[in-house]
Design a protein around this motif. Structure first.
Motif, mmCIF file in Angstrom:
data_model
loop_
_atom_site.group_PDB
_atom_site.id
_atom_site.type_symbol
_atom_site.label_atom_id
_atom_site.label_comp_id
_atom_site.label_asym_id
_atom_site.label_seq_id
_atom_site.Cartn_x
_atom_site.Cartn_y
_atom_site.Cartn_z
ATOM 1 N N GLU A 130 0.839 -1.196 0.000
ATOM 2 C CA GLU A 130 0.000 0.000 0.000
ATOM 3 C C GLU A 130 0.879 1.253 0.000
ATOM 4 N N SER A 131 0.347 2.325 -0.556
ATOM 5 C CA SER A 131 1.062 3.596 -0.531
ATOM 6 C C SER A 131 0.155 4.668 0.061
ATOM 7 N N VAL A 132 0.776 5.809 0.371
ATOM 8 C CA VAL A 132 0.047 6.904 0.993
ATOM 9 C C VAL A 132 0.553 8.215 0.408
ATOM 10 N N ALA A 133 -0.328 9.199 0.340
ATOM 11 C CA ALA A 133 0.037 10.545 -0.094
ATOM 12 C C ALA A 133 0.325 11.383 1.146
ATOM 13 N N ALA B 173 13.621 13.014 -0.634
ATOM 14 C CA ALA B 173 12.371 12.242 -0.645
ATOM 15 C C ALA B 173 12.416 11.187 -1.749
ATOM 16 N N GLU B 174 12.888 11.576 -2.921
ATOM 17 C CA GLU B 174 12.994 10.617 -4.016
ATOM 18 C C GLU B 174 14.017 9.534 -3.703
ATOM 19 N N ALA B 175 15.123 9.903 -3.070
ATOM 20 C CA ALA B 175 16.138 8.920 -2.671
ATOM 21 C C ALA B 175 15.581 7.942 -1.627
ATOM 22 N N ALA B 176 14.596 8.411 -0.850
ATOM 23 C CA ALA B 176 13.967 7.565 0.167
ATOM 24 C C ALA B 176 12.853 6.690 -0.416
ATOM 25 N N GLY B 177 12.635 6.802 -1.741
ATOM 26 C CA GLY B 177 11.628 5.960 -2.387
ATOM 27 C C GLY B 177 10.301 6.633 -2.643
ATOM 28 N N ALA B 178 10.188 7.920 -2.329
ATOM 29 C CA ALA B 178 8.940 8.649 -2.551
ATOM 30 C C ALA B 178 8.935 9.259 -3.950
ATOM 31 N N THR B 179 7.746 9.550 -4.426
ATOM 32 C CA THR B 179 7.563 10.278 -5.680
ATOM 33 C C THR B 179 7.009 11.652 -5.342
ATOM 34 N N VAL B 180 7.698 12.700 -5.778
ATOM 35 C CA VAL B 180 7.200 14.056 -5.550
ATOM 36 C C VAL B 180 6.087 14.296 -6.564
ATOM 37 N N SER C 232 4.091 10.786 -2.721
ATOM 38 C CA SER C 232 3.475 9.482 -2.464
ATOM 39 C C SER C 232 4.601 8.507 -2.165
ATOM 40 N N VAL C 233 4.339 7.589 -1.250
ATOM 41 C CA VAL C 233 5.373 6.641 -0.828
ATOM 42 C C VAL C 233 4.701 5.364 -0.330
ATOM 43 N N THR D 279 -0.785 13.324 6.300
ATOM 44 C CA THR D 279 -1.384 12.820 5.068
ATOM 45 C C THR D 279 -1.949 14.021 4.311
ATOM 46 N N THR D 280 -2.025 13.912 3.000
ATOM 47 C CA THR D 280 -2.580 15.024 2.233
ATOM 48 C C THR D 280 -4.058 15.212 2.536
ATOM 49 N N ASP D 281 -4.720 14.220 3.115
ATOM 50 C CA ASP D 281 -6.115 14.385 3.523
ATOM 51 C C ASP D 281 -6.265 15.499 4.548
ATOM 52 N N ALA D 282 -5.209 15.760 5.305
ATOM 53 C CA ALA D 282 -5.265 16.795 6.332
ATOM 54 C C ALA D 282 -5.341 18.192 5.736
#
Length: 98
Positions: A18-21, A39-46, A58-59, A78-81
């Motif tokens: 699962e991933s989260v924004a 963030a990208e080096a940590a596996g996230a997508t900007v 998202s990660v 979370t981006t929901d916030a």
């Protein structure tokens, strides 16, 4: 650094696959490009830049801890916030300027 309750929960008990924004609030003195690269080096997508040099990423759940460890971040939510942007997006009677 502030990490929201929802993010802490996902970080402590990730769901495989699962991933989260996430919304990353950058520090006032942070190099936003360096934070994005980390963030990208940590596996996230900007996904996009937000107001005030903040970032939406998202990660995978398993990568949340790595994102939370990035220097130059003051808060992770979370981006929901941050999703309420119009009167129609809320169940309450509010008036938004603009």
């Amino acid at each position: 650094m502030y990490v929201s309750r929802a993010v802490r929960s996902l970080r402590e008990d990730p769901i495989e696959g699962e991933s989260v924004a996430l919304a990353l609030t950058t520090a006032d003195d942070a190099d936003v490009e360096a934070v994005a690269a980390a963030a990208e080096a940590a596996g996230a997508t900007v996904e996009r830049r937000l107001q005030f040099d903040d970032l939406a990423v998202s990660v995978a759940h398993e990568g949340i801890a790595d994102v939370c460890a990035i220097d130059g971040i003051d808060a992770v939510e979370t981006t929901d916030a941050i999703a309420i942007t119009t009167e129609a997006a809320t169940d309450e009677d509010v008036e938004l300027d603009g």
